[in-house]
Design a protein around this motif. Structure first.
Motif, PDB file in Angstrom:
ATOM      1  N   GLU A  63       0.833  -1.196   0.000  1.00 30.74           N
ATOM      2  CA  GLU A  63       0.000   0.000   0.000  1.00 30.74           C
ATOM      3  C   GLU A  63       0.876   1.259   0.000  1.00 30.74           C
ATOM      4  O   GLU A  63       1.833   1.374   0.765  1.00 30.74           O
ATOM      5  CB  GLU A  63      -0.885   0.002   1.256  1.00 30.74           C
ATOM      6  CG  GLU A  63      -1.850   1.166   1.339  1.00 30.74           C
ATOM      7  CD  GLU A  63      -2.992   1.056   0.361  1.00 30.74           C
ATOM      8  OE1 GLU A  63      -3.379   2.100  -0.201  1.00 30.74           O
ATOM      9  OE2 GLU A  63      -3.492  -0.076   0.150  1.00 30.74           O
ATOM     10  N   GLY A  64       0.574   2.190  -0.885  1.00 31.69           N
ATOM     11  CA  GLY A  64       1.284   3.457  -0.948  1.00 31.69           C
ATOM     12  C   GLY A  64       2.608   3.420  -1.693  1.00 31.69           C
ATOM     13  O   GLY A  64       3.353   4.411  -1.674  1.00 31.69           O
ATOM     14  N   ILE A  65       2.905   2.321  -2.387  1.00 34.23           N
ATOM     15  CA  ILE A  65       4.197   2.208  -3.081  1.00 34.23           C
ATOM     16  C   ILE A  65       4.330   3.255  -4.182  1.00 34.23           C
ATOM     17  O   ILE A  65       5.440   3.677  -4.536  1.00 34.23           O
ATOM     18  CB  ILE A  65       4.391   0.784  -3.662  1.00 34.23           C
ATOM     19  CG1 ILE A  65       5.826   0.582  -4.139  1.00 34.23           C
ATOM     20  CG2 ILE A  65       3.403   0.519  -4.798  1.00 34.23           C
ATOM     21  CD1 ILE A  65       6.860   0.683  -3.046  1.00 34.23           C
ATOM     22  N   GLU A  66       3.198   3.737  -4.711  1.00 37.36           N
ATOM     23  CA  GLU A  66       3.251   4.733  -5.785  1.00 37.36           C
ATOM     24  C   GLU A  66       3.929   6.024  -5.324  1.00 37.36           C
ATOM     25  O   GLU A  66       4.622   6.680  -6.115  1.00 37.36           O
ATOM     26  CB  GLU A  66       1.853   5.029  -6.325  1.00 37.36           C
ATOM     27  CG  GLU A  66       0.923   5.774  -5.389  1.00 37.36           C
ATOM     28  CD  GLU A  66       0.245   4.887  -4.361  1.00 37.36           C
ATOM     29  OE1 GLU A  66      -0.564   5.433  -3.586  1.00 37.36           O
ATOM     30  OE2 GLU A  66       0.516   3.667  -4.349  1.00 37.36           O
ATOM     31  N   GLN A  71       8.607   9.653  -5.681  1.00 35.72           N
ATOM     32  CA  GLN A  71       9.708  10.348  -5.013  1.00 35.72           C
ATOM     33  C   GLN A  71      11.049   9.949  -5.614  1.00 35.72           C
ATOM     34  O   GLN A  71      11.948  10.785  -5.783  1.00 35.72           O
ATOM     35  CB  GLN A  71       9.684  10.044  -3.518  1.00 35.72           C
ATOM     36  CG  GLN A  71       8.522  10.686  -2.780  1.00 35.72           C
ATOM     37  CD  GLN A  71       8.347  10.151  -1.374  1.00 35.72           C
ATOM     38  OE1 GLN A  71       9.204   9.424  -0.857  1.00 35.72           O
ATOM     39  NE2 GLN A  71       7.233  10.491  -0.726  1.00 35.72           N
ATOM     40  N   TRP A  72      11.196   8.670  -5.943  1.00 36.13           N
ATOM     41  CA  TRP A  72      12.439   8.192  -6.562  1.00 36.13           C
ATOM     42  C   TRP A  72      12.658   8.850  -7.924  1.00 36.13           C
ATOM     43  O   TRP A  72      13.757   9.344  -8.211  1.00 36.13           O
ATOM     44  CB  TRP A  72      12.390   6.673  -6.713  1.00 36.13           C
ATOM     45  CG  TRP A  72      13.487   6.105  -7.562  1.00 36.13           C
ATOM     46  CD1 TRP A  72      14.821   6.155  -7.318  1.00 36.13           C
ATOM     47  CD2 TRP A  72      13.338   5.408  -8.808  1.00 36.13           C
ATOM     48  NE1 TRP A  72      15.521   5.520  -8.333  1.00 36.13           N
ATOM     49  CE2 TRP A  72      14.626   5.060  -9.255  1.00 36.13           C
ATOM     50  CE3 TRP A  72      12.228   5.032  -9.574  1.00 36.13           C
ATOM     51  CZ2 TRP A  72      14.840   4.352 -10.439  1.00 36.13           C
ATOM     52  CZ3 TRP A  72      12.440   4.326 -10.751  1.00 36.13           C
ATOM     53  CH2 TRP A  72      13.740   4.004 -11.178  1.00 36.13           C
ATOM     54  N   VAL A  73      11.629   8.886  -8.741  1.00 36.42           N
ATOM     55  CA  VAL A  73      11.750   9.501 -10.071  1.00 36.42           C
ATOM     56  C   VAL A  73      12.068  10.985  -9.943  1.00 36.42           C
ATOM     57  O   VAL A  73      12.921  11.519 -10.661  1.00 36.42           O
ATOM     58  CB  VAL A  73      10.458   9.278 -10.884  1.00 36.42           C
ATOM     59  CG1 VAL A  73      10.518  10.042 -12.210  1.00 36.42           C
ATOM     60  CG2 VAL A  73      10.240   7.797 -11.150  1.00 36.42           C
ATOM     61  N   GLN A  74      11.422  11.652  -9.009  1.00 35.91           N
ATOM     62  CA  GLN A  74      11.693  13.075  -8.796  1.00 35.91           C
ATOM     63  C   GLN A  74      13.116  13.320  -8.306  1.00 35.91           C
ATOM     64  O   GLN A  74      13.739  14.324  -8.663  1.00 35.91           O
ATOM     65  CB  GLN A  74      10.671  13.648  -7.803  1.00 35.91           C
ATOM     66  CG  GLN A  74       9.260  13.722  -8.357  1.00 35.91           C
ATOM     67  CD  GLN A  74       8.236  14.137  -7.321  1.00 35.91           C
ATOM     68  OE1 GLN A  74       8.438  13.939  -6.114  1.00 35.91           O
ATOM     69  NE2 GLN A  74       7.112  14.684  -7.754  1.00 35.91           N
ATOM     70  N   SER A  75      13.639  12.389  -7.497  1.00 34.73           N
ATOM     71  CA  SER A  75      15.009  12.532  -6.999  1.00 34.73           C
ATOM     72  C   SER A  75      16.035  12.428  -8.126  1.00 34.73           C
ATOM     73  O   SER A  75      17.156  12.934  -8.005  1.00 34.73           O
ATOM     74  CB  SER A  75      15.304  11.459  -5.940  1.00 34.73           C
ATOM     75  OG  SER A  75      15.452  10.178  -6.533  1.00 34.73           O
ATOM     76  N   LEU A  76      15.656  11.773  -9.216  1.00 38.30           N
ATOM     77  CA  LEU A  76      16.531  11.658 -10.388  1.00 38.30           C
ATOM     78  C   LEU A  76      16.398  12.873 -11.307  1.00 38.30           C
ATOM     79  O   LEU A  76      17.090  12.961 -12.323  1.00 38.30           O
ATOM     80  CB  LEU A  76      16.192  10.386 -11.178  1.00 38.30           C
ATOM     81  CG  LEU A  76      16.409   9.051 -10.466  1.00 38.30           C
ATOM     82  CD1 LEU A  76      15.863   7.904 -11.313  1.00 38.30           C
ATOM     83  CD2 LEU A  76      17.888   8.820 -10.176  1.00 38.30           C
ATOM     84  N   ASN A  77      15.477  13.777 -10.948  1.00 35.92           N
ATOM     85  CA  ASN A  77      15.203  14.965 -11.767  1.00 35.92           C
ATOM     86  C   ASN A  77      14.766  14.564 -13.177  1.00 35.92           C
ATOM     87  O   ASN A  77      15.224  15.116 -14.175  1.00 35.92           O
ATOM     88  CB  ASN A  77      16.434  15.873 -11.834  1.00 35.92           C
ATOM     89  CG  ASN A  77      16.082  17.283 -12.290  1.00 35.92           C
ATOM     90  OD1 ASN A  77      14.965  17.751 -12.075  1.00 35.92           O
ATOM     91  ND2 ASN A  77      17.018  17.949 -12.945  1.00 35.92           N
TER      92      ASN A  77
END
Length: 260
Positions: A63-66, A71-77
């Motif tokens: 639950e909530g993995i999205e 956040q991971w994709v955003q951290s990669l810019n």
């Protein structure tokens, strides 16, 4: 070059789709729960196609993995232009003989996670000049299947959700495609708990992951709404639409009974 996010990208159809997109010059973001598979695929993609490939290890049924993925994709810019909702699995057997916790896990992954990830990344996708969503359903989506009742219902959800979303986003830059493969040479069949005889029968009619991926990406980039790969699978889906439901469901039930 643009980035594509692929769930279940470590093996099977997800891996084949990653290869197909990388061959066209797309960078990839792969998500799976097995790091060894992800490392292997990323290395292959970067060496073979000179693209960038990143991975994120995650149990997509949580639950909530999205939120963690976003956040991971955003951290990669990075902002994605293609979303491939491939992760999913099936369980076979009659309802009363199955484990309820396992069924709930499958339902969450096949439906809730797919919807949640789509919801999370839709703002990004709508910002792009052209973007795409590909959802992986199944030929099981076209009829009720006794012995695969819950799995088939989850794939009917994916197909219906995709069709509706296509219309909702008609005036946006986002195109939605749903592909419904039949039996394919992945680990799906083993996880579905089919008998050895069942696996032998399925292996005689299955398609290769690479074939499914080629059809899927061609349909995606062409903006098609729905595609069923393979002539036999197309014929089966057409008959499911043409013939009375009770007849199709009885036939499906007898076929599945022989492989359980």
């Amino acid at each position: 070059m643009a980035y594509a996010l692929i769930t279940g990208g470590g093996k099977g159809i997800g891996k084949a789709i990653a290869m197909e997109l990388s061959a066209k010059g797309y960078n990839t973001l792969l998500i799976s729960r097995t790091e060894e598979d992800l490392i292997d695929v990323c290395n292959t993609l970067e060496k073979t196609y000179s693209v960038k490939a990143h991975y994120f290890v995650a149990d997509l049924s949580i639950e909530g993995i999205e939120d963690k993925i976003l956040q991971w994709v955003q951290s990669l810019n990075i902002e994605i232009e293609i979303l491939i909702n491939n992760a999913g699995y099936g369980l076979s057997g009659y309802l009363e003989n199955q484990d309820l916790a396992s069924l709930k896990n499958m339902m969450h992954l096949n439906m809730v996670t797919l919807t949640a990830i789509t919801y999370a990344f839709l703002p990004q996708l709508k910002k792009q000049k052209k973007s795409f969503i590909l959802n992986i359903a199944s030929t099981a989506a076209y009829q009720a299947i006794p012995g695969l009742s819950v799995y088939a219902a989850t794939k009917s959800f994916v197909l219906s959700f995709s069709r509706s979303l296509k219309i909702e986003l008609m005036n946006s830059t986002v195109s939605v495609t749903c592909i419904s493969p039949g039996p394919t040479n992945t680990s799906f069949m083993e996880r579905a708990n089919l008998s050895e005889r069942g696996l032998e029968l399925v292996n005689k009619v299955h398609m290769q992951s690479e074939q499914v991926a080629r059809v899927a990406i061609k349909a995606l980039l062409a903006g098609k709404t729905e595609v069923v790969p393979g002539l036999k699978n197309k014929a089966t889906s057409f008959l499911s639409w043409l013939l009375p439901k009770f007849l199709i469901e009885r036939i499906a039930g007898k076929l599945i009974k022989n492989v359980l």
